[in-house]
Scaffold this motif. Sequence first.
Motif, short mmCIF file in Angstrom:
data_model
loop_
_atom_site.label_atom_id
_atom_site.label_comp_id
_atom_site.label_asym_id
_atom_site.label_seq_id
_atom_site.Cartn_x
_atom_site.Cartn_y
_atom_site.Cartn_z
N THR A 187 0.80 -1.23 0.00
CA THR A 187 0.00 0.00 0.00
C THR A 187 0.83 1.28 0.00
O THR A 187 0.28 2.36 -0.25
CB THR A 187 -0.95 0.04 1.21
OG1 THR A 187 -0.21 0.13 2.42
CG2 THR A 187 -1.83 -1.20 1.24
N SER A 233 -4.42 -6.65 4.03
CA SER A 233 -4.57 -5.27 3.57
C SER A 233 -5.96 -5.07 2.99
O SER A 233 -6.54 -3.98 3.10
CB SER A 233 -3.50 -4.95 2.52
OG SER A 233 -2.20 -5.13 3.04
N MET A 237 -8.81 -2.37 4.48
CA MET A 237 -9.58 -1.45 3.65
C MET A 237 -11.07 -1.75 3.76
O MET A 237 -11.90 -0.85 3.91
CB MET A 237 -9.12 -1.57 2.19
CG MET A 237 -9.93 -0.79 1.17
SD MET A 237 -11.43 -1.64 0.58
CE MET A 237 -10.76 -3.12 -0.16
N TYR A 270 -6.67 6.86 -0.29
CA TYR A 270 -7.30 5.58 -0.62
C TYR A 270 -7.19 5.26 -2.11
O TYR A 270 -7.10 4.08 -2.49
CB TYR A 270 -8.76 5.56 -0.18
CG TYR A 270 -8.92 5.00 1.21
CD1 TYR A 270 -8.72 3.63 1.47
CD2 TYR A 270 -9.25 5.82 2.28
CE1 TYR A 270 -8.86 3.12 2.74
CE2 TYR A 270 -9.39 5.30 3.56
CZ TYR A 270 -9.19 3.95 3.78
OH TYR A 270 -9.31 3.44 5.05
N TYR A 273 -3.83 3.75 -2.26
CA TYR A 273 -3.91 2.47 -1.54
C TYR A 273 -4.55 1.41 -2.42
O TYR A 273 -4.01 0.30 -2.60
CB TYR A 273 -4.73 2.71 -0.28
CG TYR A 273 -4.92 1.56 0.68
CD1 TYR A 273 -4.43 1.64 1.97
CD2 TYR A 273 -5.64 0.41 0.33
CE1 TYR A 273 -4.62 0.62 2.89
CE2 TYR A 273 -5.84 -0.62 1.23
CZ TYR A 273 -5.33 -0.52 2.52
OH TYR A 273 -5.53 -1.53 3.41
N ASN A 274 -5.71 1.72 -2.99
CA ASN A 274 -6.46 0.74 -3.77
C ASN A 274 -5.72 0.35 -5.05
O ASN A 274 -5.67 -0.82 -5.42
CB ASN A 274 -7.84 1.29 -4.10
CG ASN A 274 -8.71 1.46 -2.87
OD1 ASN A 274 -8.50 0.81 -1.85
ND2 ASN A 274 -9.68 2.35 -2.94
#
Length: 306
Positions: A187, A233, A237, A270, A273-274
């Motif tokens: 991430t 992870s 999320m 995010y 992250y995604n």
Amino acid sequence: KAPKFCLVIENAVTGAHGGPSASHQYLRSEGCDDLPRLFMVMRALAQFHATWWGCDGRSKKSPLHPFLHPVRTGFGLLRNAVPLVSKNAFKCLPGLMADATYADGSPVPKFGAEYAPILGWAKRLHGRYRWLTRELLPPGRMTLCHNDAHLENIFFHGRFPGGCAFIDFGNIFFGHGLNDVAFFLSTCLEPDARRAMEAELVRAYHEKLVEHGVQGYSLLECTRDYKLQLWRSVIQMAAAVPDFANHRKKRTGMFAQHPTKADRALYDMYAAYNRRLAAALIDHDWISLLDGVGASCCNYFCCKCT
């Protein structure tokens, strides 16, 4: 009178006496590709994990007694997070990816569209969550985990032993040490940087584990556990996904038509992250790790499966 408490936090930016030499910190949204500093993170995590490696919560003596354990704390209900939160993600993500508009017809930002290929894994996961939970939380390899090991919780400076220091241990719990490693690498690094460096970084982590006394744990096992722990992870999320779905439905928070600066920063974090996590899961063909695993009961409540 209402009870009072005092929270003491180390100043990791300037040190105990201030001074002109400030430590360095990265933003999660920007990521990090500085290999020497990434080595520092791997070695610091390994040293921390090795201290408690194999101490999976059986002892309630100080200093281990306050920390959460997924099986021995709360009658073992915490382990249900693996199937329940995972299933919630598969349920809520399609709505977060769907087209939506504000009253004036302009588009509402989407969330998690990068996971579209991963939604197809739901059927292959069905009946295998019990196995997955055991693998993510294996007896004998449990240790204390930071459980939020990301760039904004790490400060880099020569005054710190090993070159870096972690803050914010508020989520600390018993888990597999590769949980922290997989969360950090999947991430906090852009996919190209991770692809180029992750094998070397996992090797450095394993070498430090061995140096600090962990025995009977091979690099092959460590690499396999790193890949498997990528799902942690996803769970981290996914725990927030229902709340995000509610905000998108109401057009509030980071889905507001005119979000605050903090909401925009959260969305950008995010988004990175995604994008990074989805790429890691696909790169490693994560679902193939379940090949050959027989199906059983999905949940733990009243389950009699062995």
